[in-house]
Design a protein around this motif. Structure first.
Motif, PDB file in Angstrom:
ATOM      1  N   CYS A 177       0.842  -1.198   0.000  1.00 26.76           N
ATOM      2  CA  CYS A 177       0.000   0.000   0.000  1.00 26.76           C
ATOM      3  C   CYS A 177       0.878   1.250   0.000  1.00 26.76           C
ATOM      4  CB  CYS A 177      -0.883   0.030   1.247  1.00 26.76           C
ATOM      5  SG  CYS A 177      -1.802  -1.485   1.533  1.00 26.76           S
ATOM      6  N   ASP A 178       0.292   2.339  -0.434  1.00 27.71           N
ATOM      7  CA  ASP A 178       0.969   3.636  -0.348  1.00 27.71           C
ATOM      8  C   ASP A 178       0.782   4.263   1.030  1.00 27.71           C
ATOM      9  OD1 ASP A 178       1.745   3.741  -3.184  1.00 27.71           O
ATOM     10  OD2 ASP A 178      -0.422   3.887  -3.530  1.00 27.71           O
ATOM     11  N   ILE A 179      -0.379   4.013   1.616  1.00 25.69           N
ATOM     12  CA  ILE A 179      -0.743   4.587   2.915  1.00 25.69           C
ATOM     13  C   ILE A 179      -1.313   3.481   3.793  1.00 25.69           C
ATOM     14  CG2 ILE A 179      -2.301   6.174   4.127  1.00 25.69           C
ATOM     15  CD1 ILE A 179      -0.138   7.660   2.648  1.00 25.69           C
ATOM     16  N   ILE A 180      -0.902   3.461   5.065  1.00 22.91           N
ATOM     17  CA  ILE A 180      -1.444   2.491   6.021  1.00 22.91           C
ATOM     18  C   ILE A 180      -2.161   3.234   7.137  1.00 22.91           C
ATOM     19  CG2 ILE A 180      -0.925   0.680   7.703  1.00 22.91           C
ATOM     20  CD1 ILE A 180       1.509  -0.071   6.019  1.00 22.91           C
ATOM     21  N   ILE A 181      -3.426   2.902   7.327  1.00 27.04           N
ATOM     22  CA  ILE A 181      -4.219   3.419   8.443  1.00 27.04           C
ATOM     23  C   ILE A 181      -4.343   2.313   9.478  1.00 27.04           C
ATOM     24  CG2 ILE A 181      -6.454   4.331   9.177  1.00 27.04           C
ATOM     25  CD1 ILE A 181      -6.868   5.303   6.282  1.00 27.04           C
ATOM     26  N   GLY A 182      -3.934   2.589  10.698  1.00 28.80           N
ATOM     27  CA  GLY A 182      -4.094   1.625  11.781  1.00 28.80           C
ATOM     28  C   GLY A 182      -5.259   2.015  12.670  1.00 28.80           C
ATOM     29  N   VAL A 183      -5.985   1.027  13.154  1.00 30.43           N
ATOM     30  CA  VAL A 183      -7.075   1.274  14.101  1.00 30.43           C
ATOM     31  C   VAL A 183      -6.848   0.381  15.313  1.00 30.43           C
ATOM     32  CG1 VAL A 183      -9.548   1.411  14.469  1.00 30.43           C
ATOM     33  CG2 VAL A 183      -8.631   1.705  12.150  1.00 30.43           C
ATOM     34  N   ASP A 184      -6.471   1.007  16.422  1.00 25.87           N
ATOM     35  CA  ASP A 184      -6.179   0.268  17.647  1.00 25.87           C
ATOM     36  C   ASP A 184      -7.294   0.521  18.656  1.00 25.87           C
ATOM     37  OD1 ASP A 184      -5.123  -1.064  19.780  1.00 25.87           O
ATOM     38  OD2 ASP A 184      -3.350   0.221  20.015  1.00 25.87           O
ATOM     39  N   VAL A 185      -8.114  -0.494  18.888  1.00 29.63           N
ATOM     40  CA  VAL A 185      -9.231  -0.332  19.821  1.00 29.63           C
ATOM     41  C   VAL A 185      -8.823  -0.643  21.258  1.00 29.63           C
ATOM     42  CG1 VAL A 185     -10.932  -0.826  18.021  1.00 29.63           C
ATOM     43  CG2 VAL A 185     -10.129  -2.690  19.503  1.00 29.63           C
ATOM     44  N   LEU A 186      -7.525  -0.933  21.455  1.00 28.81           N
ATOM     45  CA  LEU A 186      -7.011  -1.162  22.801  1.00 28.81           C
ATOM     46  C   LEU A 186      -5.844  -0.231  23.113  1.00 28.81           C
ATOM     47  CD1 LEU A 186      -7.069  -5.053  23.252  1.00 28.81           C
ATOM     48  CD2 LEU A 186      -8.396  -3.364  24.526  1.00 28.81           C
ATOM     49  N   PRO A 187      -6.032   1.080  22.911  1.00 31.22           N
ATOM     50  CA  PRO A 187      -4.956   1.997  23.308  1.00 31.22           C
ATOM     51  C   PRO A 187      -4.753   1.894  24.819  1.00 31.22           C
ATOM     52  CG  PRO A 187      -6.972   3.216  22.899  1.00 31.22           C
ATOM     53  CD  PRO A 187      -7.228   1.801  22.446  1.00 31.22           C
ATOM     54  N   TYR A 188      -3.509   1.986  25.255  1.00 33.70           N
ATOM     55  CA  TYR A 188      -3.231   1.782  26.683  1.00 33.70           C
ATOM     56  C   TYR A 188      -3.205   3.127  27.405  1.00 33.70           C
ATOM     57  CZ  TYR A 188      -1.621  -0.762  30.754  1.00 33.70           C
ATOM     58  OH  TYR A 188      -1.541  -1.344  31.991  1.00 33.70           O
ATOM     59  N   PHE A 189      -4.075   3.270  28.399  1.00 30.64           N
ATOM     60  CA  PHE A 189      -4.150   4.497  29.187  1.00 30.64           C
ATOM     61  C   PHE A 189      -3.603   4.234  30.588  1.00 30.64           C
ATOM     62  CE2 PHE A 189      -7.640   4.834  26.085  1.00 30.64           C
ATOM     63  CZ  PHE A 189      -7.298   6.039  25.488  1.00 30.64           C
ATOM     64  N   LYS A 190      -2.842   5.176  31.096  1.00 30.06           N
ATOM     65  CA  LYS A 190      -2.290   5.038  32.437  1.00 30.06           C
ATOM     66  C   LYS A 190      -3.393   4.995  33.482  1.00 30.06           C
ATOM     67  CE  LYS A 190       2.188   7.299  31.755  1.00 30.06           C
ATOM     68  NZ  LYS A 190       3.070   8.427  32.176  1.00 30.06           N
ATOM     69  N   ARG A 191      -3.192   4.193  34.513  1.00 24.18           N
ATOM     70  CA  ARG A 191      -4.119   4.125  35.648  1.00 24.18           C
ATOM     71  C   ARG A 191      -3.384   4.611  36.893  1.00 24.18           C
ATOM     72  NH1 ARG A 191      -6.294   1.899  31.596  1.00 24.18           N
ATOM     73  NH2 ARG A 191      -8.325   0.883  31.690  1.00 24.18           N
ATOM     74  N   GLN A 192      -3.985   5.544  37.598  1.00 23.32           N
ATOM     75  CA  GLN A 192      -3.386   6.027  38.836  1.00 23.32           C
ATOM     76  C   GLN A 192      -3.631   5.044  39.982  1.00 23.32           C
ATOM     77  OE1 GLN A 192      -1.381   8.648  38.939  1.00 23.32           O
ATOM     78  NE2 GLN A 192      -1.759   8.901  36.748  1.00 23.32           N
ATOM     79  N   GLU A 193      -4.756   4.319  39.879  1.00 20.09           N
ATOM     80  CA  GLU A 193      -5.122   3.400  40.956  1.00 20.09           C
ATOM     81  C   GLU A 193      -5.742   2.150  40.356  1.00 20.09           C
ATOM     82  OE1 GLU A 193      -7.987   3.262  44.950  1.00 20.09           O
ATOM     83  OE2 GLU A 193      -7.917   5.044  43.663  1.00 20.09           O
ATOM     84  N   ILE A 194      -5.325   0.997  40.831  1.00 14.52           N
ATOM     85  CA  ILE A 194      -5.880  -0.286  40.389  1.00 14.52           C
ATOM     86  C   ILE A 194      -6.699  -0.838  41.553  1.00 14.52           C
ATOM     87  CG2 ILE A 194      -5.352  -2.610  39.565  1.00 14.52           C
ATOM     88  CD1 ILE A 194      -2.764  -1.428  38.384  1.00 14.52           C
ATOM     89  N   LYS A 195      -7.997  -1.053  41.313  1.00 12.54           N
ATOM     90  CA  LYS A 195      -8.931  -1.277  42.408  1.00 12.54           C
ATOM     91  C   LYS A 195      -9.243  -2.737  42.714  1.00 12.54           C
ATOM     92  CE  LYS A 195     -11.170   3.156  41.452  1.00 12.54           C
ATOM     93  NZ  LYS A 195     -12.436   3.849  41.089  1.00 12.54           N
ATOM     94  N   SER A 196      -8.869  -3.671  41.809  1.00 14.20           N
ATOM     95  CA  SER A 196      -9.243  -5.061  42.052  1.00 14.20           C
ATOM     96  C   SER A 196      -8.274  -6.004  41.361  1.00 14.20           C
ATOM     97  CB  SER A 196     -10.666  -5.330  41.551  1.00 14.20           C
ATOM     98  OG  SER A 196     -10.698  -5.257  40.134  1.00 14.20           O
ATOM     99  N   THR A 197      -8.321  -7.266  41.768  1.00 15.50           N
ATOM    100  CA  THR A 197      -7.473  -8.265  41.107  1.00 15.50           C
ATOM    101  C   THR A 197      -7.917  -8.486  39.669  1.00 15.50           C
ATOM    102  OG1 THR A 197      -8.887 -10.006  42.032  1.00 15.50           O
ATOM    103  CG2 THR A 197      -6.874  -9.462  43.243  1.00 15.50           C
TER     104      THR A 197
END
Length: 267
Positions: A177-197
């Motif tokens: 291809c000349d152009i590649i479009i990526g679609v990531d439905v699992l972008p990773y966002f930082k968590r300040q607090e993790i509340k459960s196992t």
């Protein structure tokens, strides 16, 4: 030179993400509304499923209708408990869907060029499949979440979810291809607090998928990251319309923020 020759060949890579992959439908809808028609499709897991439907010229609005009609938003439709040695569910619903919508079991029968990523559990590596007469088998394999769905044996190898080792397989599009479009439905966002196992386990899995996506991300000219993961999770199948809408709205905003992408519209 004709207008058709001036238009770049566009590839799109759709990531895995289970229910969050419904965002791909909205992304495709928004791109099509702007005249951006991907020519080559690659995907892992849920991205492979949405991708093959688009490669068969099934448009986004019809995809949503199929989800409604086939009740693919219900867990009891998606998982049939068979408890075999390779997984607890047989992927009956997906096999039925493919047989109905993509009746010829061949990559060459599709309307658009299409590639699917699978994980070889024997060799602990990923591979891209894009030819031959095992289209259905490789799609089912790419969506076979380990333990949940039966692994798929093809030849001497056993395959599972493509997202296990490569959740954004843009490598399949490199040089095609000349152009590649990526679609990531699992972008990773930082968590300040993790509340459960449970949250700890989910974030660990997402972290692995994020890292195995990085090589594919680096190949993309444009990367669309619908943030449905902030509100929903991989099992939120009943929220398919809301998740698709997030994909649509994110893409509209992305196009507004990157107006040069409008130059990819078919002339």
């Amino acid at each position: 030179m004709t207008n058709a020759q001036q238009t770049p060949k566009i590839g799109i890579c759709l990531s895995g993400g289970a229910a969050l992959g419904y965002a791909h439908i909205g992304v495709l809808q928004a791109l099509l509304e702007y005249g951006i028609h991907p020519d080559v499709i690659a995907g892992s897991s849920m991205g492979a499923i949405v991708g093959v439907l688009y490669a068969q010229n099934i448009m986004p609005e019809r995809m949503l209708q199929i989800v409604r009609d086939e009740k693919i938003y219900k867990i009891r439709t998606l998982i049939d408990f068979t408890f075999s040695k390779r997984g607890i569910s047989s992927h009956k619903a997906l096999k039925h869907l493919l047989k109905d919508l993509v009746p010829t079991n061949s990559f060459d029968s599709l309307k658009k060029e299409y590639y699917v990523c699978v994980s070889n559990i024997n060799k602990a590596n990923w591979s891209i499949k894009g030819s031959g007469d095992k289209l259905h088998e490789y799609i089912v394999a790419s969506a076979s979440i380990p333990f949940i769905y039966e692994a798929v044996k093809i030849g001497d190898s056993v395959y599972v979810d493509g997202g296990l080792f490569n959740n954004l397989p843009a490598q399949a599009l490199k040089g095609k291809c000349d152009i590649i479009i990526g679609v990531d439905v699992l972008p990773y966002f930082k968590r300040q607090e993790i509340k459960s196992t449970n949250e700890m386990l989910m974030l660990s899995i997402r972290g692995v998928e994020h890292h195995n996506s990085l090589p594919g991300i680096q190949l993309c000219d444009y990367l669309i990251e619908p943030p449905a993961v902030k509100q929903y999770n991989e099992l939120s199948f009943d929220k398919f319309e809301e998740i698709s809408k997030i994909g649509y709205e994110t893409t509209i905003q992305y196009i507004n923020d990157h107006p040069e992408i409008k130059n990819l519209a078919k002339k």
